[in-house]
Design a protein around this motif. Structure first.
Motif, PDB file in Angstrom:
ATOM      1  N   THR A  14       0.840  -1.207   0.000  1.00 46.80           N
ATOM      2  CA  THR A  14       0.000   0.000   0.000  1.00 46.80           C
ATOM      3  C   THR A  14       0.870   1.251   0.000  1.00 46.80           C
ATOM      4  O   THR A  14       0.554   2.226  -0.690  1.00 46.80           O
ATOM      5  CB  THR A  14      -0.941   0.011   1.208  1.00 46.80           C
ATOM      6  N   LYS A  28       2.384   1.685  -3.455  1.00 50.54           N
ATOM      7  CA  LYS A  28       1.337   2.095  -4.391  1.00 50.54           C
ATOM      8  C   LYS A  28       1.021   3.579  -4.236  1.00 50.54           C
ATOM      9  O   LYS A  28       0.907   4.320  -5.221  1.00 50.54           O
ATOM     10  CB  LYS A  28       0.085   1.258  -4.156  1.00 50.54           C
ATOM     11  N   SER A  29       0.894   4.032  -2.979  1.00 45.99           N
ATOM     12  CA  SER A  29       0.588   5.448  -2.746  1.00 45.99           C
ATOM     13  C   SER A  29       1.748   6.336  -3.194  1.00 45.99           C
ATOM     14  O   SER A  29       1.536   7.431  -3.721  1.00 45.99           O
ATOM     15  CB  SER A  29       0.255   5.696  -1.277  1.00 45.99           C
ATOM     16  N   GLU A  30       2.997   5.864  -3.005  1.00 47.29           N
ATOM     17  CA  GLU A  30       4.145   6.641  -3.478  1.00 47.29           C
ATOM     18  C   GLU A  30       4.140   6.754  -4.996  1.00 47.29           C
ATOM     19  O   GLU A  30       4.435   7.819  -5.545  1.00 47.29           O
ATOM     20  CB  GLU A  30       5.445   5.986  -3.002  1.00 47.29           C
ATOM     21  N   ILE A  42       1.487   6.634  -6.936  1.00 42.97           N
ATOM     22  CA  ILE A  42       0.398   7.547  -7.300  1.00 42.97           C
ATOM     23  C   ILE A  42       0.843   8.989  -7.106  1.00 42.97           C
ATOM     24  O   ILE A  42       0.596   9.855  -7.952  1.00 42.97           O
ATOM     25  CB  ILE A  42      -0.862   7.228  -6.467  1.00 42.97           C
ATOM     26  N   ARG A  43       1.534   9.239  -5.985  1.00 45.46           N
ATOM     27  CA  ARG A  43       2.016  10.602  -5.702  1.00 45.46           C
ATOM     28  C   ARG A  43       2.994  11.065  -6.778  1.00 45.46           C
ATOM     29  O   ARG A  43       2.925  12.208  -7.254  1.00 45.46           O
ATOM     30  CB  ARG A  43       2.677  10.623  -4.324  1.00 45.46           C
ATOM     31  N   ALA A  51       3.175   9.980  -9.896  1.00 48.86           N
ATOM     32  CA  ALA A  51       2.452  10.163 -11.159  1.00 48.86           C
ATOM     33  C   ALA A  51       1.687  11.483 -11.165  1.00 48.86           C
ATOM     34  O   ALA A  51       1.667  12.197 -12.177  1.00 48.86           O
ATOM     35  CB  ALA A  51       1.498   8.998 -11.387  1.00 48.86           C
ATOM     36  N   ARG A  52       1.059  11.802 -10.021  1.00 45.45           N
ATOM     37  CA  ARG A  52       0.322  13.076  -9.937  1.00 45.45           C
ATOM     38  C   ARG A  52       1.256  14.265 -10.064  1.00 45.45           C
ATOM     39  O   ARG A  52       0.947  15.253 -10.732  1.00 45.45           O
ATOM     40  CB  ARG A  52      -0.426  13.162  -8.600  1.00 45.45           C
TER      41      ARG A  52
END
Length: 93
Positions: free
Chosen positions: A44, A47-49, A51-52, A54-55
């Motif tokens: 998790t 995954k959040s890293e 997403i961060r 990519a954003r």
């Protein structure tokens, strides 16, 4: 990782080494490895890293293309001029 020490200036070499290690993420990884991380928590977090990242990349791309306004530039720190020196009074008593 390698840092050159110039003129026996070890303090400056240490600062450079710390900055390089910070940039590489060594300190962050050491902090994470202090305690056990369950595989599900690791997934998790990674995954959040992702997403961060990519954003952030998409935001920078949109700013470059002119779709988003650029963030305001920070003003450089301005030093105040030094106060005038006050001469001490000589008392004649």
């Amino acid at each position: 990782m390698q840092v050159l020490v110039r003129d026996n200036n070890v303090e400056q070499a240490l600062r450079v080494l710390k900055k390089k290690m910070q940039r590489e993420g060594v300190f962050r990884e050491m902090k994470q490895r202090r305690s056990y991380e369950k595989p599900s928590e690791r997934k998790t977090r990674e995954k959040s890293e992702a997403i961060r990242r990519a954003r952030k990349l998409a935001r920078k791309q949109a700013i470059r293309e002119g779709l988003l306004p650029a963030p305001p530039k920070k003003k450089p720190f301005e030093r105040k001029p030094p106060l005038p020196e006050v001469k001490a009074r000589v008392s004649t008593t």
